[in-house]
Scaffold this motif. Structure first.
Motif, PDB file in Angstrom:
ATOM      1  N   LYS A  44      74.037  92.904 -19.640  1.00 51.61           N
ATOM      2  CA  LYS A  44      73.141  93.482 -20.630  1.00 51.61           C
ATOM      3  C   LYS A  44      71.817  92.618 -20.628  1.00 51.61           C
ATOM      4  O   LYS A  44      70.768  92.955 -20.402  1.00 51.61           O
ATOM      5  CB  LYS A  44      73.556  93.329 -22.090  1.00 51.61           C
ATOM      6  CG  LYS A  44      72.493  93.774 -23.030  1.00 51.61           C
ATOM      7  CD  LYS A  44      73.162  93.729 -24.439  1.00 51.61           C
ATOM      8  CE  LYS A  44      72.247  94.057 -25.621  1.00 51.61           C
ATOM      9  NZ  LYS A  44      70.979  93.343 -25.544  1.00 51.61           N
ATOM     10  N   TYR A  75      69.878  92.960 -17.360  1.00 49.72           N
ATOM     11  CA  TYR A  75      69.205  94.165 -17.363  1.00 49.72           C
ATOM     12  C   TYR A  75      67.766  94.005 -18.616  1.00 49.72           C
ATOM     13  O   TYR A  75      66.797  94.392 -18.057  1.00 49.72           O
ATOM     14  CB  TYR A  75      69.769  95.123 -18.051  1.00 49.72           C
ATOM     15  CG  TYR A  75      69.133  96.414 -18.186  1.00 49.72           C
ATOM     16  CD1 TYR A  75      68.260  97.161 -17.391  1.00 49.72           C
ATOM     17  CD2 TYR A  75      68.752  96.801 -19.429  1.00 49.72           C
ATOM     18  CE1 TYR A  75      67.597  98.379 -17.477  1.00 49.72           C
ATOM     19  CE2 TYR A  75      67.882  97.861 -19.868  1.00 49.72           C
ATOM     20  CZ  TYR A  75      67.057  98.638 -18.799  1.00 49.72           C
ATOM     21  OH  TYR A  75      66.366  99.671 -19.124  1.00 49.72           O
ATOM     22  N   THR A 119      66.788 100.143 -12.660  1.00 54.26           N
ATOM     23  CA  THR A 119      67.614 101.052 -12.716  1.00 54.26           C
ATOM     24  C   THR A 119      69.242 100.933 -12.342  1.00 54.26           C
ATOM     25  O   THR A 119      69.962 101.288 -13.103  1.00 54.26           O
ATOM     26  CB  THR A 119      67.139 102.529 -11.978  1.00 54.26           C
ATOM     27  OG1 THR A 119      65.852 102.904 -12.306  1.00 54.26           O
ATOM     28  CG2 THR A 119      68.063 103.727 -12.041  1.00 54.26           C
ATOM     29  N   PHE A 142      70.720  98.644 -15.021  1.00 58.54           N
ATOM     30  CA  PHE A 142      70.903  99.637 -16.224  1.00 58.54           C
ATOM     31  C   PHE A 142      72.341 100.614 -15.948  1.00 58.54           C
ATOM     32  O   PHE A 142      73.188 100.808 -16.788  1.00 58.54           O
ATOM     33  CB  PHE A 142      69.838 100.863 -16.347  1.00 58.54           C
ATOM     34  CG  PHE A 142      70.179 101.593 -17.630  1.00 58.54           C
ATOM     35  CD1 PHE A 142      70.223 101.100 -18.875  1.00 58.54           C
ATOM     36  CD2 PHE A 142      70.562 103.100 -17.457  1.00 58.54           C
ATOM     37  CE1 PHE A 142      70.342 101.975 -20.091  1.00 58.54           C
ATOM     38  CE2 PHE A 142      70.975 103.793 -18.340  1.00 58.54           C
ATOM     39  CZ  PHE A 142      70.681 103.183 -19.705  1.00 58.54           C
ATOM     40  N   GLN A 164      75.516 100.466 -18.127  1.00 53.78           N
ATOM     41  CA  GLN A 164      75.977 101.556 -18.863  1.00 53.78           C
ATOM     42  C   GLN A 164      77.445 101.910 -18.312  1.00 53.78           C
ATOM     43  O   GLN A 164      78.340 102.461 -19.332  1.00 53.78           O
ATOM     44  CB  GLN A 164      75.213 102.728 -18.334  1.00 53.78           C
ATOM     45  CG  GLN A 164      75.424 103.983 -19.172  1.00 53.78           C
ATOM     46  CD  GLN A 164      74.256 105.230 -18.701  1.00 53.78           C
ATOM     47  OE1 GLN A 164      74.222 105.409 -17.430  1.00 53.78           O
ATOM     48  NE2 GLN A 164      73.924 105.909 -19.791  1.00 53.78           N
TER      49      GLN A 164
END
Length: 87
Positions: free
Chosen positions: A23, A26, A49, A52, A56
């Motif tokens: 996290k 990112y 991207t 991420f 995720q």
């Protein structure tokens, strides 16, 4: 304490302990891209991207492992468009 370490200390942890470093990585990538490229008119793409997507996936795994109920919740993210308001 430097402003960078203060910002890191104030940053929220991720829902999964194993995801917190991802996290932060990112967040740093996105904030750098947003400030240095996007706000200056360079909309050529988001270089964060892949970070991420990995973050995720980590969060989704942590949510399942912690059995956090998410039924009925909609998540925004890359590739999802903001729903149009019905006003």
């Amino acid at each position: 304490m430097t402003s960078e370490s203060a910002a890191t200390a104030d940053a929220m942890n991720s829902v999964g302990e194993a995801c917190t470093d991802m996290k932060r990585e990112y967040d740093q990538c996105f904030n750098r891209w947003f400030a240095e490229k996007f706000l200056k008119g360079d909309c050529s793409g988001d270089p964060c991207t892949d970070l991420f997507k990995r973050y995720q996936q980590c969060v989704q795994k942590a949510i399942k492992e912690k059995e956090i109920p998410i039924e009925g919740l909609e998540f925004m993210g890359h590739g999802k468009e903001k729903p149009e308001s019905s006003s």
